[in-house]
Every structure is written in C-alpha cells, then in structure tokens.
Design a protein around this motif. Sequence first.
Motif, mmCIF file in Angstrom:
data_model
loop_
_atom_site.group_PDB
_atom_site.id
_atom_site.type_symbol
_atom_site.label_atom_id
_atom_site.label_comp_id
_atom_site.label_asym_id
_atom_site.label_seq_id
_atom_site.Cartn_x
_atom_site.Cartn_y
_atom_site.Cartn_z
ATOM 1 N N VAL A 71 -7.461 45.836 -47.967
ATOM 2 C CA VAL A 71 -6.712 44.621 -48.291
ATOM 3 C C VAL A 71 -7.222 43.523 -47.367
ATOM 4 N N LEU A 72 -7.737 42.450 -47.953
ATOM 5 C CA LEU A 72 -8.394 41.400 -47.176
ATOM 6 C C LEU A 72 -7.850 40.024 -47.545
ATOM 7 N N VAL A 73 -8.293 39.011 -46.791
ATOM 8 C CA VAL A 73 -7.880 37.633 -47.017
ATOM 9 C C VAL A 73 -9.123 36.761 -47.177
ATOM 10 N N ASP A 74 -9.147 35.970 -48.240
ATOM 11 C CA ASP A 74 -10.191 34.974 -48.431
ATOM 12 C C ASP A 74 -9.713 33.702 -47.727
ATOM 13 N N PHE A 75 -10.280 33.426 -46.554
ATOM 14 C CA PHE A 75 -9.794 32.318 -45.744
ATOM 15 C C PHE A 75 -10.041 30.961 -46.400
ATOM 16 N N ASP A 76 -11.018 30.880 -47.287
ATOM 17 C CA ASP A 76 -11.275 29.608 -47.969
ATOM 18 C C ASP A 76 -10.151 29.256 -48.937
ATOM 19 N N ARG A 77 -9.384 30.274 -49.365
ATOM 20 C CA ARG A 77 -8.294 30.043 -50.299
ATOM 21 C C ARG A 77 -6.928 30.008 -49.632
ATOM 22 N N CYS A 78 -6.830 30.557 -48.431
ATOM 23 C CA CYS A 78 -5.534 30.661 -47.761
ATOM 24 C C CYS A 78 -5.022 29.278 -47.367
ATOM 25 N N ILE A 79 -3.743 29.015 -47.678
ATOM 26 C CA ILE A 79 -3.118 27.736 -47.323
ATOM 27 C C ILE A 79 -2.034 27.916 -46.263
ATOM 28 N N GLY A 80 -1.905 29.135 -45.727
ATOM 29 C CA GLY A 80 -0.950 29.371 -44.645
ATOM 30 C C GLY A 80 0.500 29.266 -45.055
ATOM 31 N N CYS A 81 0.825 29.620 -46.301
ATOM 32 C CA CYS A 81 2.204 29.476 -46.785
ATOM 33 C C CYS A 81 3.138 30.583 -46.284
ATOM 34 N N LYS A 82 2.590 31.665 -45.794
ATOM 35 C CA LYS A 82 3.335 32.794 -45.220
ATOM 36 C C LYS A 82 4.029 33.677 -46.265
ATOM 37 N N TYR A 83 3.769 33.481 -47.539
ATOM 38 C CA TYR A 83 4.389 34.341 -48.544
ATOM 39 C C TYR A 83 4.019 35.802 -48.311
ATOM 40 N N CYS A 84 2.767 36.056 -47.960
ATOM 41 C CA CYS A 84 2.316 37.435 -47.747
ATOM 42 C C CYS A 84 3.036 38.067 -46.562
ATOM 43 N N ALA A 85 3.283 37.273 -45.513
ATOM 44 C CA ALA A 85 3.987 37.788 -44.342
ATOM 45 C C ALA A 85 5.421 38.160 -44.691
ATOM 46 N N TRP A 86 6.063 37.369 -45.529
ATOM 47 C CA TRP A 86 7.436 37.662 -45.946
ATOM 48 C C TRP A 86 7.480 38.904 -46.827
ATOM 49 N N ALA A 87 6.435 39.124 -47.623
ATOM 50 C CA ALA A 87 6.412 40.267 -48.534
ATOM 51 C C ALA A 87 6.076 41.574 -47.837
ATOM 52 N N CYS A 88 5.361 41.508 -46.731
ATOM 53 C CA CYS A 88 4.939 42.721 -46.024
ATOM 54 C C CYS A 88 6.109 43.337 -45.263
ATOM 55 N N PRO A 89 6.501 44.569 -45.583
ATOM 56 C CA PRO A 89 7.641 45.180 -44.890
ATOM 57 C C PRO A 89 7.300 45.704 -43.500
ATOM 58 N N TYR A 90 6.029 45.638 -43.121
ATOM 59 C CA TYR A 90 5.594 46.209 -41.844
ATOM 60 C C TYR A 90 5.303 45.147 -40.774
ATOM 61 N N GLY A 91 5.431 43.878 -41.136
ATOM 62 C CA GLY A 91 5.167 42.820 -40.166
ATOM 63 C C GLY A 91 3.728 42.782 -39.715
ATOM 64 N N ARG B 4 1.196 40.909 -40.934
ATOM 65 C CA ARG B 4 0.497 39.639 -41.115
ATOM 66 C C ARG B 4 0.865 38.663 -40.005
ATOM 67 N N GLU B 5 -0.110 37.895 -39.545
ATOM 68 C CA GLU B 5 0.142 36.887 -38.515
ATOM 69 C C GLU B 5 -0.522 35.578 -38.908
ATOM 70 N N LEU B 6 0.173 34.482 -38.670
ATOM 71 C CA LEU B 6 -0.397 33.158 -38.895
ATOM 72 C C LEU B 6 -1.141 32.740 -37.639
ATOM 73 N N ASP B 7 -2.426 32.493 -37.782
ATOM 74 C CA ASP B 7 -3.194 31.998 -36.650
ATOM 75 C C ASP B 7 -2.851 30.521 -36.464
ATOM 76 N N GLU B 8 -2.224 30.213 -35.332
ATOM 77 C CA GLU B 8 -1.729 28.858 -35.101
ATOM 78 C C GLU B 8 -2.857 27.853 -34.924
ATOM 79 N N GLY B 9 -4.038 28.346 -34.550
ATOM 80 C CA GLY B 9 -5.163 27.426 -34.402
ATOM 81 C C GLY B 9 -5.768 27.041 -35.735
ATOM 82 N N ARG B 10 -5.910 28.007 -36.622
ATOM 83 C CA ARG B 10 -6.554 27.779 -37.917
ATOM 84 C C ARG B 10 -5.565 27.522 -39.043
ATOM 85 N N LYS B 11 -4.269 27.856 -38.816
ATOM 86 C CA LYS B 11 -3.230 27.728 -39.842
ATOM 87 C C LYS B 11 -3.573 28.574 -41.068
ATOM 88 N N GLU B 12 -4.061 29.778 -40.803
ATOM 89 C CA GLU B 12 -4.401 30.730 -41.859
ATOM 90 C C GLU B 12 -3.788 32.080 -41.535
#
Length: 251
Positions: free
Chosen positions: A99-119, A121-129
Amino acid sequence: MTQMALVIDLNVCVGCHACVTSCKEWNTSGESGSLADLNPYDADPSGTFFNRVQSFEAGSFPNAETIHFPKSCLHCEDPPCVPVCPTGASYKRKEDGLVLVDFDRCIGCKYCAWACPYGARELDEGRKEMTKCTLCVDRIHDENLSERDRQPACVLACPTSARLFGDIHDPDSVVSKAIEERGGYQLMPEWNTRPANHYLPRVPTEAAGCGSGSCSCKSAGSLQEPGVSPESLDAQVERGELHLASMATRI
C-alpha cells in the motif's frame, strides 16, 4: 497474488529502536523523503516516522515485564485507506501487495489517516503530505543491491532478528513458516482489513526459559540440544533467519 509483509517476533524485540532510526535514515533521503523533524531538541518535539516502537509494562510483581511493540503500516490486503482517498493518491500494488502513496496526487486531506484503524498514517508537516511505511519499496526491488540487502532497512538493522520479511502467500517463505509454526496473528482482525504484517505471540517470562520450545536462543544457534551440532550461521543467513547486523549478538 504476492503479498510482501513483515513478521515481528515479540519474544525477542528489545525495544532498542534500531528499526526506527534505520527507517528514518533510509527513507528521509529516499523516494519518500524528506521526513520532517520539528523542534527535535525542545521540550515538545515532533516529526514524521514510518515506524514506531510502543513500550508498556505488563503483569505484576514479581512477574512484571516490559513489552516492546513495534508498529507501522500493516499493508492490509483490504486497506480502508485506499477507497476514501479523493484523489487516488493511496493505492495498493498488485505485483507485491504494498500500500503506497502517490505524493504528486496527495493533497494532505487526512481522509486516509481517519480511515486507518491502526494509526499508521502521518502528515508530514513540512511537505503537507500523508506518509507511511513503504517496506522500503525503493530497495527491495533494486537489482543493483545484493540479494541479502533487498530487504527493508528495519529488518537489516534489527540486532536480534526480531523482524522477518517475505511473501506471506508463499507457503515456503520464512514468514509463512514462522506464522504457521509460532501461531502468528494479525492486529485487530475484527476490522476485516486483513493486515499483511503479522506478530509472533509473546510467551510469558516464566514459560520462556532457555531450553523451552519458545526460547529464541536454541533456534538462533546459541544453545543446542546435547549431541546436536550447531547449525552454520551461513545457512541461517541464506534462509533469511539471521542477519549479518545481528551476528555480534549470536557469536
């Protein structure tokens, strides 16, 4: 379908954080980097990590013990983070199950983090991805590396060989055999995400003495039954059961 994954032995993890630091070092300068570190030397530091180790106390005196629990993205076979992504940035690869992330498409909305029951996912505060463990996808398929080095950085760095890597759908792989022989289990299976990563259950201290079936010393070659010759370290390395980085603790 191939499903690459980690199997983590909770009996021999010592909480040294070698997996955490090696993961950070490799990925911050790789395809997934850079990974932010904010106020690292202040009272309230924060940063992006793909792998973390949670430690907690269990039992009661005199049988209390510290348990170290490494946790990262579990590369679920039915990942809930993928369908909620509005841009398709989160996806699961067919060729290796990652399971991977295409950073060119990521907008940092955090939907994936909310959906993951294991916590995981992390938002990189420098890149906002949104970022996560990739199982070092940029090295496990790199043909310029030796066969032994085509493993995640955390696996190679573990001094106790607590981390195994392979295809859990291959019944002859090291990880499949470990799951079958040791009763490997998935984290929170009730969520029906079918996590690819597995854990080998921890045996209570009083039942895990040297000479018992759960003792890691015997399987590692440090202790052998009378009349049985020690197995070659080279043979263990060849099977992926022992890594060169951990030999100093075995010899």
